[in-house]
Design an enzyme around this catalytic site. Structure first.
Site, PDB file in Angstrom:
ATOM      1  N   TYR A 195      64.503  -8.780  -0.533  1.00  0.00           N
ATOM      2  CA  TYR A 195      65.718  -7.955  -0.353  1.00  0.00           C
ATOM      3  C   TYR A 195      66.541  -8.394   0.855  1.00  0.00           C
ATOM      4  O   TYR A 195      66.998  -7.563   1.636  1.00  0.00           O
ATOM      5  CB  TYR A 195      65.358  -6.468  -0.187  1.00  0.00           C
ATOM      6  CG  TYR A 195      64.340  -5.973  -1.174  1.00  0.00           C
ATOM      7  CD1 TYR A 195      64.686  -5.770  -2.500  1.00  0.00           C
ATOM      8  CD2 TYR A 195      63.024  -5.718  -0.780  1.00  0.00           C
ATOM      9  CE1 TYR A 195      63.746  -5.324  -3.420  1.00  0.00           C
ATOM     10  CE2 TYR A 195      62.077  -5.276  -1.691  1.00  0.00           C
ATOM     11  CZ  TYR A 195      62.445  -5.086  -3.009  1.00  0.00           C
ATOM     12  OH  TYR A 195      61.514  -4.651  -3.905  1.00  0.00           O
ATOM     13  N   TYR A 210      58.886   4.459  -7.411  1.00  0.00           N
ATOM     14  CA  TYR A 210      59.026   2.988  -7.335  1.00  0.00           C
ATOM     15  C   TYR A 210      57.850   2.361  -8.079  1.00  0.00           C
ATOM     16  O   TYR A 210      56.691   2.725  -7.849  1.00  0.00           O
ATOM     17  CB  TYR A 210      59.043   2.500  -5.873  1.00  0.00           C
ATOM     18  CG  TYR A 210      59.081   0.993  -5.808  1.00  0.00           C
ATOM     19  CD1 TYR A 210      60.271   0.304  -6.017  1.00  0.00           C
ATOM     20  CD2 TYR A 210      57.919   0.259  -5.604  1.00  0.00           C
ATOM     21  CE1 TYR A 210      60.301  -1.090  -6.011  1.00  0.00           C
ATOM     22  CE2 TYR A 210      57.938  -1.133  -5.592  1.00  0.00           C
ATOM     23  CZ  TYR A 210      59.134  -1.788  -5.798  1.00  0.00           C
ATOM     24  OH  TYR A 210      59.166  -3.167  -5.800  1.00  0.00           O
ATOM     25  N   ASP A 264      50.421   4.993 -11.712  1.00  0.00           N
ATOM     26  CA  ASP A 264      50.622   3.770 -10.942  1.00  0.00           C
ATOM     27  C   ASP A 264      49.946   3.944  -9.583  1.00  0.00           C
ATOM     28  O   ASP A 264      50.498   4.574  -8.678  1.00  0.00           O
ATOM     29  CB  ASP A 264      52.135   3.514 -10.801  1.00  0.00           C
ATOM     30  CG  ASP A 264      52.449   2.312  -9.921  1.00  0.00           C
ATOM     31  OD1 ASP A 264      51.525   1.797  -9.267  1.00  0.00           O
ATOM     32  OD2 ASP A 264      53.629   1.915  -9.880  1.00  0.00           O
ATOM     33  N   LYS A 277      47.608  -4.620  -5.284  1.00  0.00           N
ATOM     34  CA  LYS A 277      47.632  -4.660  -3.817  1.00  0.00           C
ATOM     35  C   LYS A 277      46.266  -4.811  -3.147  1.00  0.00           C
ATOM     36  O   LYS A 277      45.799  -5.921  -2.948  1.00  0.00           O
ATOM     37  CB  LYS A 277      48.366  -3.418  -3.300  1.00  0.00           C
ATOM     38  CG  LYS A 277      49.885  -3.493  -3.543  1.00  0.00           C
ATOM     39  CD  LYS A 277      50.590  -2.393  -2.811  1.00  0.00           C
ATOM     40  CE  LYS A 277      52.071  -2.315  -3.097  1.00  0.00           C
ATOM     41  NZ  LYS A 277      52.876  -3.231  -2.295  1.00  0.00           N
TER      42      LYS A 277
HETATM   43  C1  LIG Z   1      53.649   2.027  -6.562  1.00  0.00           C
HETATM   44  C2  LIG Z   1      53.975   0.575  -6.760  1.00  0.00           C
HETATM   45  N1  LIG Z   1      54.034   0.069  -7.992  1.00  0.00           N
HETATM   46  C3  LIG Z   1      54.297  -1.235  -8.220  1.00  0.00           C
HETATM   47  C4  LIG Z   1      54.546  -2.100  -7.180  1.00  0.00           C
HETATM   48  C5  LIG Z   1      54.848  -3.555  -7.448  1.00  0.00           C
HETATM   49  O1  LIG Z   1      53.786  -4.348  -7.069  1.00  0.00           O
HETATM   50  P1  LIG Z   1      54.026  -5.920  -6.747  1.00  0.00           P
HETATM   51  O2  LIG Z   1      54.889  -5.969  -5.538  1.00  0.00           O
HETATM   52  O3  LIG Z   1      52.640  -6.442  -6.539  1.00  0.00           O
HETATM   53  O4  LIG Z   1      54.679  -6.496  -7.955  1.00  0.00           O
HETATM   54  C6  LIG Z   1      54.508  -1.609  -5.869  1.00  0.00           C
HETATM   55  C7  LIG Z   1      54.813  -2.503  -4.735  1.00  0.00           C
HETATM   56  O5  LIG Z   1      55.172  -2.100  -3.668  1.00  0.00           O
HETATM   57  C8  LIG Z   1      54.217  -0.240  -5.648  1.00  0.00           C
HETATM   58  O6  LIG Z   1      54.172   0.274  -4.406  1.00  0.00           O
END
Ligand SMILES: Cc1ncc(COP(=O)(O)O)c(C=O)c1O
Length: 423
Positions: A13, A141, A242, A271
């Site tokens: 970004y 997100y 998620d 992560k």
């Molecule tokens: C809740 C959530 N989902 C999905 C993602 C996307 O993961 P990546 O950056 O490994 O593609 C993130 C990344 O910050 C996240 O915090």
């Protein structure tokens, strides 16, 4: 090197020629990042939630080295290997018993794409083509790929930049009942109404359990999660959780959905899965969902080149062994207690709107946006790495951080915010 980087390498970004300072990291060990300039700074970010054991961990280094001498990669089509099988066994054991199948992918965003595909294919394979939308929450997100972007907050997310190209989904009001608040049915009203009115078109609901991360670092009531689960069951809509940011102990539970005691239909993790060593993610689902996806001779249509990379799986196995064999609950609880006393002090500053803490997550929300280019050197001067965004100064330290190191972080946050308010 910095000159070349600034001129040619794109960062997250950020403009192609960033006006801000870039810092060259020479090495990292424990909770410290060593910069080329010689400074050793305490990492408050765990490299965006992932480095739960700190850097340069002997057990993870050994796992990587050992696997490297066997094979670093092999295709997953028609072939399989022990690191992936062991990892699948552990993940299926430590997550909800309803989850029986697992798909490994390269990153969190891709695991969300896979989850969305599972949900859409679950219905379409069974002949229901009407269920082509996802119900998501505002301020959520889920990643930066196209499917993931289409379920991120429609205003603060990237919808404006990609208007007309993104799949149009449905959004419910952001969770308004915060963690610890008394529950009232009014908090589920908007979600319930959207579901009632549109359930024939909705394939799945997606949300980040308990903590909305990059969309605002908001920590909400487990009761909301419970009600969402009940309504998804009632209206026959799948529930995708998620846990990419919250999984593996960050919120004080191994998975944040345990706060609400709910069962996901589909679960995304990433992560911290490899202790932040390399990119690996997974999408887990139930027998019911896979049977639906595979109705009428269909199969899940996804298959990345680096699926279940053995090196990443071996490190993930070592990371999970280290985590599960450690007193992680106590460590996260101690971090939470310390953040609650030390970071809460920031609330006495006029510029601070609120301090929020859950597990090893501490958030200071200001009344105005921060100035990153001013704040970053101020943090480095005080020996810490903190990377605020918008109005949020937040940390999610590695679980191994000791009391003294955490105090250096919290004092730096207080001092920098205080200086910022006077600047
Ligand atoms: C809740 C959530 N989902 C999905 C993602 C996307 O993961 P990546 O950056 O490994 O593609 C993130 C990344 O910050 C996240 O915090």
């Amino acid at each position: 090197m910095i000159d070349f980087d600034t001129q040619h390498i794109l960062h997250p970004y950020a403009p192609s020629v960033p006006p801000t300072d870039m810092h060259l990291v020479k090495s990292a060990s424990g909770v410290y990042l060593e910069l080329e300039s010689g400074e050793k700074i305490i990492d408050g970010m765990s490299s965006w939630w992932s480095v739960i054991h700190g850097y340069n961990v002997p057990e993870l280094n050994a796992a990587a080295t050992e696997q490297l001498s066997k094979m670093s990669h092999v295709m997953f089509g028609g072939l399989t290997h022990e690191p992936a099988i062991k990892l699948a066994q552990t993940l299926l054991k430590i997550t909800d018993k309803n989850l029986e199948h697992i798909f490994f992918s390269d990153s969190g965003s891709v695991s969300v794409e896979v989850a969305l595909k599972m949900a859409f294919q679950y219905w379409s394979s069974q002949g229901n083509k009407a269920k082509s939308k996802i119900l998501a929450f505002s301020k959520g997100y889920h990643g930066d790929t196209f499917g993931a972007m289409s379920v991120c907050d429609p205003i603060t997310g990237m919808h404006t930049a990609f208007e007309g190209v993104l799949h149009k989904n449905i959004f419910a009001e952001a969770p308004m009942c915060m963690f610890g608040d008394a529950w009232d049915e009014k908090y589920i009203h908007d979600f319930k109404e959207k579901l009632e009115q549109n359930h024939t078109q909705i394939a799945a609901v997606i949300l980040e359990p308990i903590v909305q991360g990059a969309g605002g670092m908001r920590i909400y009531s487990p009761k909301l999660l419970k009600r969402v689960r009940e309504l998804c069951t009632k209206f026959d809509v799948l529930l995708i959780l998620d846990e990419i940011a919250t999984g593996f102990g960050r919120t004080g539970k191994l998975f944040a959905y345990e706060h609400g005691d709910v069962t996901p239909d589909i679960l995304c993790v990433g992560k911290a899965l490899t202790g932040g060593y390399m990119s690996l993610a997974a999408t887990l689902t139930s027998k019911k969902v896979m049977q639906g996806v595979e109705a009428n001779g269909n199969v899940l249509m996804h298959g990345p080149t680096f699926m279940a990379n053995p090196l990443a799986c071996a490190v993930a196995n070592a990371s999970l062994e280290l985590l599960l064999g450690s007193p992680w609950r106590e460590r996260v609880q101690n971090i939470e207690t310390q953040l609650n006393t030390e970071l809460k002090k920031c609330e006495e500053l006029e510029i601070v709107k609120e301090v929020r803490v859950l597990g090893a997550i501490g958030v200071v929300e200001l009344k105005e946006d921060v100035d990153l280019s001013w704040m970053t050197p101020e943090f480095i001067k005080r020996g810490v790495w903190v990377r605020p965004f918008n109005k949020l100064v937040y940390i999610m330290p590695p679980f191994i951080m000791n009391k003294k190191e955490l105090s250096i972080l919290t004092v730096a946050i207080y001092d920098v915010i205080n200086a910022f308010s006077k600047n």
